[in-house]
Design an enzyme around this catalytic site. Structure first.
Site, PDB file in Angstrom:
ATOM      1  N   HIS A  12      -3.881   4.172  -3.377  1.00  0.00           N
ATOM      2  CA  HIS A  12      -2.743   4.225  -2.406  1.00  0.00           C
ATOM      3  C   HIS A  12      -1.447   3.622  -4.103  1.00  0.00           C
ATOM      4  O   HIS A  12      -0.268   5.205  -3.810  1.00  0.00           O
ATOM      5  CB  HIS A  12      -2.122   2.862  -2.145  1.00  0.00           C
ATOM      6  CG  HIS A  12      -0.563   2.283  -2.337  1.00  0.00           C
ATOM      7  ND1 HIS A  12      -0.229   2.471  -1.189  1.00  0.00           N
ATOM      8  CD2 HIS A  12       0.234   1.699  -2.216  1.00  0.00           C
ATOM      9  CE1 HIS A  12       1.382   2.830  -0.567  1.00  0.00           C
ATOM     10  NE2 HIS A  12       1.153   1.129  -1.534  1.00  0.00           N
ATOM     11  N   TRP A  46       1.597  -6.526   7.105  1.00  0.00           N
ATOM     12  CA  TRP A  46       2.638  -5.484   7.663  1.00  0.00           C
ATOM     13  C   TRP A  46       2.977  -6.860   8.809  1.00  0.00           C
ATOM     14  O   TRP A  46       4.200  -6.995   9.278  1.00  0.00           O
ATOM     15  CB  TRP A  46       1.927  -4.670   8.493  1.00  0.00           C
ATOM     16  CG  TRP A  46       2.795  -3.148   7.556  1.00  0.00           C
ATOM     17  CD1 TRP A  46       2.453  -2.890   6.146  1.00  0.00           C
ATOM     18  CD2 TRP A  46       3.291  -1.968   7.840  1.00  0.00           C
ATOM     19  NE1 TRP A  46       2.496  -1.532   5.812  1.00  0.00           N
ATOM     20  CE2 TRP A  46       3.254  -1.553   6.946  1.00  0.00           C
ATOM     21  CE3 TRP A  46       3.819  -1.545   9.006  1.00  0.00           C
ATOM     22  CZ2 TRP A  46       4.479   0.227   7.192  1.00  0.00           C
ATOM     23  CZ3 TRP A  46       4.147   0.309   8.902  1.00  0.00           C
ATOM     24  CH2 TRP A  46       4.670   0.357   7.806  1.00  0.00           C
ATOM     25  N   ASP A  58       5.687   3.520  -1.984  1.00  0.00           N
ATOM     26  CA  ASP A  58       5.726   2.272  -0.557  1.00  0.00           C
ATOM     27  C   ASP A  58       6.623   2.232  -0.415  1.00  0.00           C
ATOM     28  O   ASP A  58       7.677   2.909   0.369  1.00  0.00           O
ATOM     29  CB  ASP A  58       4.768   1.515  -1.563  1.00  0.00           C
ATOM     30  CG  ASP A  58       4.447   0.302  -0.432  1.00  0.00           C
ATOM     31  OD1 ASP A  58       3.186   0.415  -0.314  1.00  0.00           O
ATOM     32  OD2 ASP A  58       5.243  -0.255  -1.078  1.00  0.00           O
ATOM     33  N   ARG A  59       7.562   0.958  -0.430  1.00  0.00           N
ATOM     34  CA  ARG A  59       8.424   0.443   0.147  1.00  0.00           C
ATOM     35  C   ARG A  59       9.902   1.008  -0.493  1.00  0.00           C
ATOM     36  O   ARG A  59      10.900   1.313   0.367  1.00  0.00           O
ATOM     37  CB  ARG A  59       8.726  -1.201  -0.409  1.00  0.00           C
ATOM     38  CG  ARG A  59       7.592  -1.673   0.006  1.00  0.00           C
ATOM     39  CD  ARG A  59       7.020  -1.904   1.402  1.00  0.00           C
ATOM     40  NE  ARG A  59       7.904  -2.317   2.273  1.00  0.00           N
ATOM     41  CZ  ARG A  59       7.946  -2.635   3.908  1.00  0.00           C
ATOM     42  NH1 ARG A  59       6.510  -1.939   4.482  1.00  0.00           N
ATOM     43  NH2 ARG A  59       8.815  -3.377   4.574  1.00  0.00           N
ATOM     44  N   TYR A 113       9.534  -7.740   4.871  1.00  0.00           N
ATOM     45  CA  TYR A 113       8.562  -7.427   6.097  1.00  0.00           C
ATOM     46  C   TYR A 113       8.958  -7.810   7.387  1.00  0.00           C
ATOM     47  O   TYR A 113       8.876  -7.102   8.508  1.00  0.00           O
ATOM     48  CB  TYR A 113       7.434  -7.342   5.753  1.00  0.00           C
ATOM     49  CG  TYR A 113       6.132  -6.747   4.978  1.00  0.00           C
ATOM     50  CD1 TYR A 113       5.277  -6.003   5.601  1.00  0.00           C
ATOM     51  CD2 TYR A 113       6.491  -7.012   3.778  1.00  0.00           C
ATOM     52  CE1 TYR A 113       4.783  -5.012   3.994  1.00  0.00           C
ATOM     53  CE2 TYR A 113       6.054  -6.237   2.702  1.00  0.00           C
ATOM     54  CZ  TYR A 113       5.093  -5.102   2.894  1.00  0.00           C
ATOM     55  OH  TYR A 113       4.825  -4.427   2.023  1.00  0.00           O
ATOM     56  N   ARG A 150      10.411   3.607   1.402  1.00  0.00           N
ATOM     57  CA  ARG A 150      11.086   3.326   2.907  1.00  0.00           C
ATOM     58  C   ARG A 150      12.160   3.383   3.196  1.00  0.00           C
ATOM     59  O   ARG A 150      13.592   3.192   3.594  1.00  0.00           O
ATOM     60  CB  ARG A 150      10.499   2.045   3.755  1.00  0.00           C
ATOM     61  CG  ARG A 150       8.577   2.359   4.070  1.00  0.00           C
ATOM     62  CD  ARG A 150       7.850   1.663   5.104  1.00  0.00           C
ATOM     63  NE  ARG A 150       6.842   1.299   4.461  1.00  0.00           N
ATOM     64  CZ  ARG A 150       5.762   2.586   5.613  1.00  0.00           C
ATOM     65  NH1 ARG A 150       6.783   3.552   6.663  1.00  0.00           N
ATOM     66  NH2 ARG A 150       4.938   3.020   5.210  1.00  0.00           N
TER      67      ARG A 150
END
Length: 343
Positions: free
Chosen positions: A324, A205, A159-160, A265, A163
């Protein structure tokens, strides 16, 4: 850089429900006219419960590591090749509790809370939320690993955290020898191809990235409801989220954390896209493993391997039968795939 053995305890007072409701009522006007003291969103957080952490992550050694822009909460166990594991939102490093102890039998596993999350510090976002750009968050992780004596290492991000790892692979190409990304497509790709279905399924998001204090005020009115609803929406395996782990997620999900999350975000929808555009010609050089949940948004919305072949030279991966939260919904499969790939 120094290592300190004490958990962070924010000192800002708890915001009363009456005062929060009053502030929420003021948001009926123009956002630009609402003046809130954002640090007031912070609430006193309970100290890290060592007994609960020991049950979830037995034998892991705890420290706090200072980086250029933050203090990063860190747990380490094992004696093999170094493996950094990065969590996502709305969780903490505890999300790896079903995976990390077994991996620590083969690797030196390093678990960290991203800046703004868990028990790591939550610096001011600054102009364009630059402090929560994936560039700054990635730098934290490289500096943590160097402080532990690891110039080169394996890494996996969910997830984050995935990134952050994507940016780390671009900015520090010699630091990671192999990388795994769990349940993400590239950020720029997901925004560029966004449609109604994606916006409805990944609404945060677009909501969390709204200017402060709109999302902080509305979500802060009932953090318990938001946290539970968010996790329930993405978890496709009933009972996968351990109650002890959820208690940790809630302990750490304060209003201070919420503001930091929104900054994360906001950066993703702004400065991160600027950085991505500037590096559009760069490709990840190390081998890249992709794992995604076949019941999740990413798996059902994208050809995951194809999106990453545009970004990396060596890509392989597969879907897993879950939603997820791969490390919690399909831990044995995650252990198996990561062990094979990193070995």
């Amino acid at each position: 850089m120094s290592v300190r053995e004490q958990a962070e305890r924010p000192s800002d007072p708890r915001l009363s429900r009456r005062r929060l409701m009053a502030m929420a009522a003021t948001t009926t006007g123009a956002i630009g006219s609402v003046m809130l003291d954002l640090p007031a969103f912070a609430e006193e957080k309970m100290a890290m419960p060592t007994d609960r952490i020991e049950k979830l992550l037995p034998g892991f050694r705890h420290s706090r590591i200072e980086t250029s822009g933050a203090e990063i909460n860190t747990f380490v166990k094992g004696e093999g090749a170094p493996l950094l594991l990065l969590h996502g939102h709305p969780q903490t490093l505890v999300c790896w509790h079903k995976v990390a102890p077994t991996l620590a039998e083969r690797f030196t596993v390093v678990l960290t809370d991203l800046r703004g999350y868990g028990d790591s510090s939550k610096p001011d976002g600054g102009k364009d939320s630059i402090a929560y750009s994936k560039r700054e968050m990635a730098r934290d992780q490289v500096e943590v690993m160097r402080s532990l004596g690891f110039e080169r290492f394996y890494a996996a991000g969910h997830d984050r955290g995935g990134r952050v790892l994507h940016r780390l692979l671009l900015d520090h190409p010699n630091a990671v020898t192999r990388a795994a990304l769990l349940d993400i497509a590239p950020t720029a790709t997901m925004y560029a191809k966004a449609n109604k279905d994606f916006a409805m399924r990944y609404m945060w998001w677009f909501f969390l990235s709204q200017p402060a204090p709109l999302p902080e005020t509305l979500i802060g009115n009932n953090l318990d409801f938001y946290l539970q609803a968010h996790i329930n929406k993405q978890n496709k395996t009933p009972g996968a989220i351990d109650p002890l782990a959820f208690e940790e997620y809630r302990r750490c999900y304060t209003r201070e954390t919420l503001h930091a999350v929104c900054e994360d975000y906001r950066a993703a929808a702004g400065i991160d896209l600027v950085h991505d555009a500037a590096d559009s010609d760069k490709r990840i050089g190390c081998p890249l493993l992709l794992l995604w949940g076949e019941k999740g948004v990413v798996g059902s919305s994208y050809d995951v391997r194809a999106t990453w072949r545009e970004k990396a030279v060596d890509v392989r991966g597969e879907s897993l039968p879950c939603g997820h939260y791969l490390p919690e919904e399909a831990p044995e499969l995650v252990i198996d795939r990561l062990s094979d790939f990193f070995t």
